[in-house]
Design a protein around this motif. Sequence first.
Motif, PDB file in Angstrom:
ATOM      1  N   ASN A 132       0.812  -1.209   0.000  1.00 49.83           N
ATOM      2  CA  ASN A 132       0.000   0.000   0.000  1.00 49.83           C
ATOM      3  C   ASN A 132       0.854   1.270   0.000  1.00 49.83           C
ATOM      4  OD1 ASN A 132      -2.320  -1.574   0.145  1.00 49.83           O
ATOM      5  ND2 ASN A 132      -2.194  -1.672   2.367  1.00 49.83           N
ATOM      6  N   ASN A 133       1.987   1.235   0.665  1.00 47.73           N
ATOM      7  CA  ASN A 133       2.860   2.392   0.791  1.00 47.73           C
ATOM      8  C   ASN A 133       3.646   2.607  -0.505  1.00 47.73           C
ATOM      9  OD1 ASN A 133       5.646   3.580   1.554  1.00 47.73           O
ATOM     10  ND2 ASN A 133       4.327   4.084   3.290  1.00 47.73           N
ATOM     11  N   LYS A 134       3.795   3.867  -0.951  1.00 53.97           N
ATOM     12  CA  LYS A 134       4.475   4.156  -2.220  1.00 53.97           C
ATOM     13  C   LYS A 134       5.936   3.730  -2.206  1.00 53.97           C
ATOM     14  CE  LYS A 134       1.585   8.012  -3.627  1.00 53.97           C
ATOM     15  NZ  LYS A 134       1.539   9.447  -3.920  1.00 53.97           N
ATOM     16  N   ARG A 135       6.648   4.011  -1.102  1.00 51.04           N
ATOM     17  CA  ARG A 135       8.064   3.626  -1.020  1.00 51.04           C
ATOM     18  C   ARG A 135       8.223   2.117  -1.030  1.00 51.04           C
ATOM     19  NH1 ARG A 135      10.538   6.782   3.888  1.00 51.04           N
ATOM     20  NH2 ARG A 135      12.142   5.196   3.591  1.00 51.04           N
ATOM     21  N   LEU A 136       7.353   1.408  -0.307  1.00 49.83           N
ATOM     22  CA  LEU A 136       7.423  -0.046  -0.297  1.00 49.83           C
ATOM     23  C   LEU A 136       7.056  -0.619  -1.653  1.00 49.83           C
ATOM     24  CD1 LEU A 136       5.809  -0.961   3.134  1.00 49.83           C
ATOM     25  CD2 LEU A 136       8.216  -0.860   2.549  1.00 49.83           C
ATOM     26  N   ALA A 137       6.076  -0.022  -2.323  1.00 50.35           N
ATOM     27  CA  ALA A 137       5.660  -0.516  -3.639  1.00 50.35           C
ATOM     28  C   ALA A 137       6.799  -0.380  -4.646  1.00 50.35           C
ATOM     29  CB  ALA A 137       4.427   0.238  -4.115  1.00 50.35           C
ATOM     30  N   LYS A 138       7.536   0.712  -4.583  1.00 50.88           N
ATOM     31  CA  LYS A 138       8.663   0.906  -5.497  1.00 50.88           C
ATOM     32  C   LYS A 138       9.741  -0.152  -5.249  1.00 50.88           C
ATOM     33  CE  LYS A 138      11.973   4.391  -6.961  1.00 50.88           C
ATOM     34  NZ  LYS A 138      12.467   5.758  -6.755  1.00 50.88           N
ATOM     35  N   ALA A 139      10.093  -0.385  -3.999  1.00 53.97           N
ATOM     36  CA  ALA A 139      11.101  -1.404  -3.674  1.00 53.97           C
ATOM     37  C   ALA A 139      10.602  -2.798  -4.046  1.00 53.97           C
ATOM     38  CB  ALA A 139      11.447  -1.345  -2.192  1.00 53.97           C
TER      39      ALA A 139
END
Length: 144
Positions: free
Chosen positions: A119-126
Amino acid sequence: MIVFGAHPWFGETGRKYKFNVTLTDRGIPNGGGIYIFVRRRFVFFLEPLYIGKATNLKSRIIGHERWAEAWWDRGATERHILKISNARERARIEEDLIRHYQPVMNEMLVPRGLHDAPNNKRLAKAWRRKRFWNKFWWGKPHIG
């Protein structure tokens, strides 16, 4: 490795989070943070059973409805605590840890399918980066 004191846990993104180990209720601080119910086997092998976040760690952990199940049924031996005051950061770190360890007592944020992005943008990118490189090296995207 120190048996008690501080212990690092790594998220799905590879970030390292340093938790304090507490065996008693007196070691739980006030304030917001992340907590992990842990089962210790053969002194050095740690298995996270439940990962959660709280705005007040002391009131949440002492009266936690899942601690009895973790302790009696699943053999939890200790609680690991990381103090974090920012609510967004708590949610991001909790999701990062749950997605990496997939604890048996957390059912909500454990990835189930190939299209289950964080759900989190930073986690989704990683997460997308990790899936890309897994596909490149292993020929298929791995969930975990």
